[in-house]
Design an enzyme around this catalytic site. Structure first.
Site, short mmCIF file in Angstrom:
data_model
loop_
_atom_site.label_atom_id
_atom_site.label_comp_id
_atom_site.label_asym_id
_atom_site.label_seq_id
_atom_site.Cartn_x
_atom_site.Cartn_y
_atom_site.Cartn_z
N GLY A 165 -16.30 -6.53 44.54
CA GLY A 165 -16.96 -6.16 43.28
C GLY A 165 -17.17 -4.66 43.23
O GLY A 165 -17.60 -4.05 44.22
N LEU A 209 -29.75 -2.18 36.26
CA LEU A 209 -29.08 -0.96 36.71
C LEU A 209 -29.84 -0.36 37.89
O LEU A 209 -29.25 0.14 38.85
CB LEU A 209 -28.98 0.06 35.57
CG LEU A 209 -28.32 -0.43 34.27
CD1 LEU A 209 -28.20 0.71 33.27
CD2 LEU A 209 -26.95 -1.02 34.54
N HIS A 221 -27.93 -14.19 29.35
CA HIS A 221 -27.63 -12.79 29.65
C HIS A 221 -27.47 -12.52 31.14
O HIS A 221 -26.39 -12.17 31.60
CB HIS A 221 -28.75 -11.92 29.06
CG HIS A 221 -28.58 -10.45 29.29
ND1 HIS A 221 -27.43 -9.77 28.94
CD2 HIS A 221 -29.41 -9.53 29.84
CE1 HIS A 221 -27.56 -8.50 29.27
NE2 HIS A 221 -28.74 -8.33 29.82
N ARG A 232 -38.68 -10.43 28.06
CA ARG A 232 -37.57 -11.13 27.41
C ARG A 232 -37.80 -12.64 27.29
O ARG A 232 -37.45 -13.24 26.28
CB ARG A 232 -36.28 -10.87 28.19
CG ARG A 232 -35.84 -9.43 28.07
CD ARG A 232 -34.63 -9.13 28.94
NE ARG A 232 -34.17 -7.77 28.68
CZ ARG A 232 -33.15 -7.20 29.29
NH1 ARG A 232 -32.49 -7.87 30.22
NH2 ARG A 232 -32.79 -5.97 29.00
N GLU A 244 -26.85 -8.04 41.21
CA GLU A 244 -27.12 -9.33 40.55
C GLU A 244 -26.64 -10.51 41.39
O GLU A 244 -27.07 -11.64 41.18
CB GLU A 244 -26.45 -9.37 39.17
CG GLU A 244 -26.91 -10.52 38.30
CD GLU A 244 -26.29 -10.55 36.91
OE1 GLU A 244 -26.57 -11.50 36.16
OE2 GLU A 244 -25.51 -9.63 36.57
N ALA A 265 -23.44 -1.85 41.74
CA ALA A 265 -23.81 -2.11 43.13
C ALA A 265 -22.61 -1.90 44.06
O ALA A 265 -22.72 -1.23 45.09
CB ALA A 265 -24.35 -3.54 43.27
N GLY A 266 -21.46 -2.47 43.70
CA GLY A 266 -20.29 -2.37 44.57
C GLY A 266 -19.73 -0.97 44.68
O GLY A 266 -19.42 -0.50 45.78
N GLY A 268 -18.78 -3.00 40.40
CA GLY A 268 -19.72 -2.56 39.36
C GLY A 268 -20.66 -1.54 39.96
O GLY A 268 -20.32 -0.86 40.94
#
Length: 666
Positions: free
Chosen positions: A40, A469, A429, A337, A453, A44-45, A42
């Site tokens: 991954g 984030l 989400h 939320r 996540e 984090a990765g 994103g």
């Protein structure tokens, strides 16, 4: 099996500093002989891969997209939290910690959350140094805005594209390491299994998505940073390719899966328009800063709007129900939320919905445009401005803050949100559940780590806005670079990992057998046919509200659907070539199992908390009713061969620094 979360001793405020001071290290010469796989790329990765390579480790990074720039992190719009107190409104590390624990309905670990709050300020400094173009005030200081669930402004942002800008910063750091040869980048590759040798994670089996080739990759540690599993619902705000397969494969190899039922429903999404849709589009939570959410007070007005006989702009103020401001006066439109989502569902269920399906509420910017317009008129020295001048000036301010979001809404809905209120409705989400990790972010499998996540650690039962984030970058830039050394210090004499080991043979054969079984089904229904059916079961029976009867039905229905899927799915093309339908089928096969575990977890948790709302457990006012004496624990599940027979292992949550109390945003 007893879980050791490895939380350091000592006061909350000094745990991380003391832990870093005493953690074992790997010297630079030895780092050159150690390989780390990162799955991954994103936030984090990418941040983890770049940081570990900068430190001297040899990194192999894998993403199924054609570039790390395509990671779903780019879709995050609103901002990133950090406790810098630039607005001088009383923020602090402790307040960010407290808001996060409270926002998660007291279902997360104190130590992990405090560390997240502690390193948050470093993330902003790192991103600014990388050139991330955060919004700034007139004087040049970084600007902040407020987000749901808090009463301070701590969210740093880059217009409505914060995730994209932060990912470009991480990608630039990653690209630097790729050019130096310290990161070997595998684009268009998907992890299909984790390989364990003598109980330790020693590599992965991956598929080249362009050629179909099955490959073996060895390493001394495997880092899973593959995001969440929201697409189990089919319709969600996630990118279509987002999936839970890497985390699920890790689970099937022994990694515990924690709190799978904790799914976040985001309150500000463009409503579903029909059966033809394949995904939903998010409207940033930052819009709740200035937008006011309402429905008609009179059900007849709602019916007239649905029938096209009445426009929302024709309805005077006294006929509008600003229901969040009415029910939660302290926080108003900025409640967390889960609270905002349930309130919208309640109004629509009662018949006050405003679109043709009856499942939408208004997000109205008229008051904000007027407020900003009057302020701008004062700044420009315009005395007694006309209504048209106020509107023009105010619209320009709103456009500067949220313009790309408004443009996106208009393209999708074909309605001008500067003139007509936006329509929004909750949608799946983010997933707070994920792979269980200890304080060092290591899973229950030695040598396997999980970041962002993909793990469960920081958000409890509900994630506050702008915290995803923050967690992804905290884990990648500031946590794993320290904690992975504690494990790798024992690996300096291991030598290169032999991918000819029988464990790699076995894992590769299992992967090929799965592919062959799918290709040989030669049924009559597409992969999407089954994914949509699974999504409907999940949304209707394990969505915004759950009950025991529905969950028991869902577990049975998913088991039957899974059996039908394996017999009757049809995948065109071949296995030894580029085949997106095969890729999708393997991911949906995993969702079929994960969905069942989510329902089992939701059934076992006989309370309401955060994003998990059991209808049997609510207050007289319809709010979530927690049962702390019985359920103040992390529910971690051990794979035993069938999701419905998974073994529950509890990690009791101990609260020494916050008082457990019923959340109130009134």
């Amino acid at each position: 099996m007893k879980l050791d979360s490895k939380i350091p001793e000592g006061p909350l405020e000094t745990k991380w500093q003391n832990h870093k001071a005493n953690i074992r290290l790997v010297n630079p010469a030895n780092k050159r002989n150690i390989d780390v796989i990162v799955v991954g790329t994103g936030l984090a990765g990418s941040s983890a891969a770049a940081s570990l390579a900068e430190m001297g480790y040899n990194v192999k990074a894998f993403c199924f997209q054609d570039s790390p720039r395509r990671a779903h992190s780019i879709a995050a719009q609103g901002g990133i939290n950090a406790a810098k107190n630039y607005q001088n409104d009383g923020d602090s590390v402790y307040r960010l910690f407290y808001d996060t624990i409270k926002g998660g309905d007291y279902r997360s670990r104190e130590a992990n959350v405090y560390r997240l709050a502690e390193v948050s300020a470093n993330i902003i400094d790192q991103a600014v140094a990388q050139g991330v173009p955060f919004a700034r005030e007139y004087g040049g200081n970084l600007d902040n805005r407020s987000f749901g669930g808090v009463q301070v402004s701590r969210t740093f942002y880059a217009k409505g594209q914060t995730g994209q800008q932060l990912l470009l910063g991480a990608y630039s750091a990653l690209s630097r390491q790729i050019s130096k040869g310290k990161v070997k980048m595998y684009n268009r590759h998907e992890m299909l299994d984790v390989v364990l040798v003598d109980g330790k994670a020693r590599g992965i089996i991956a598929r080249n998505l362009v050629t179909g080739e099955i490959q073996r990759h060895g390493a001394h540690a495997v880092v899973i940073a593959s995001g969440g599993y929201g697409n189990v619902f089919f319709l969600s705000t996630n990118a279509m390719g987002s999936n839970g397969s890497a985390a699920w494969k890790a689970h099937k190899k022994g990694a515990l899966f924690s709190n799978p039922c904790f799914t976040q429903i985001h309150p500000t999404c463009i409503p579903v328009s029909g059966d033809h849709q394949s995904k939903l589009t998010l409207m940033s939570e930052s819009l709740r800063n200035d937008g006011r959410i309402w429905v008609p007070k009179d059900r007849k007005d709602a019916e007239a709007i649905r029938a096209g006989k009445l426009k929302p702009t024709d309805l005077p103020e006294e006929k509008r129900d600003y229901y969040l401001e009415r029910r939660y006066p302290s926080f108003g439109n900025l409640v967390p939320r889960d609270v905002a989502s349930r309130a919208a569902k309640e109004r629509c269920d009662e018949g006050y919905g405003v679109n043709q399906t009856g499942e939408a509420v208004y997000l109205d910017f008229a008051a904000a445009i007027e407020r900003y317009g009057k302020t701008e008129a004062n700044i420009k020295g315009i005395n007694n401005p006309t209504a048209a001048q106020v509107k023009e000036l105010g619209t320009a301010v709103v456009e500067a803050k949220y313009g790309n979001l408004f443009a996106m809404y208009e393209k999708i809905v074909d309605d001008n949100p500067y003139q007509t209120p936006m329509m929004i409705y909750p949608a799946v989400h983010y997933t707070m559940g994920g792979i269980w990790v200890d304080y060092n972010l290591m899973t229950s499998v030695p040598g396997m780590f999980a970041l962002g996540e993909a793990n469960f650690s920081d958000h409890g039962a509900n994630r506050l806005g702008a915290s995803a984030l923050m967690q992804g970058l905290a884990d990648g830039y500031f946590v794993i670079p320290y904690t992975i050394g504690e494990y790798l210090a024992d690996e300096i004499r291991t030598g290169a990992i032999d991918t000819n080991h029988e464990a790699f043979d076995k894992a590769e054969k299992e992967v090929n057998a799965t592919i062959e079984k799918l290709m040989n089904a030669k049924g009559s229904n597409s992969v999407d046919h089954y994914h949509k059916r699974l999504g409907l079961i999940m949304w209707n029976k394990c969505g915004m509200a759950r009950n025991a009867q529905g969950l028991e039905e869902a577990i049975k229905e998913i088991g039957e659907l899974r059996e039908e899927f394996w017999k009757n799915v049809r995948i065109p093309g071949g296995a030894s070539e580029m085949n997106p339908e095969l890729d999708k089928a393997m991911r949906v096969a995993d969702f079929m199992e994960l969905g069942e575990l989510m329902c089992k977890d939701a059934l076992a948790r006989e309370e309401s908390c955060g994003g998990h709302f059991r209808e049997e457990f609510q207050t007289e006012e319809g709010e979530a009713l927690r049962r702390d004496e019985e359920f103040a624990f992390v529910s971690s599940w051990k794979y035993t061969g069938n999701p419905s027979e998974a073994e529950l292992i509890k990690e009791e949550l101990v609260f020494e620094n916050v008082e457990l109390k019923t959340r109130s945003y009134k």
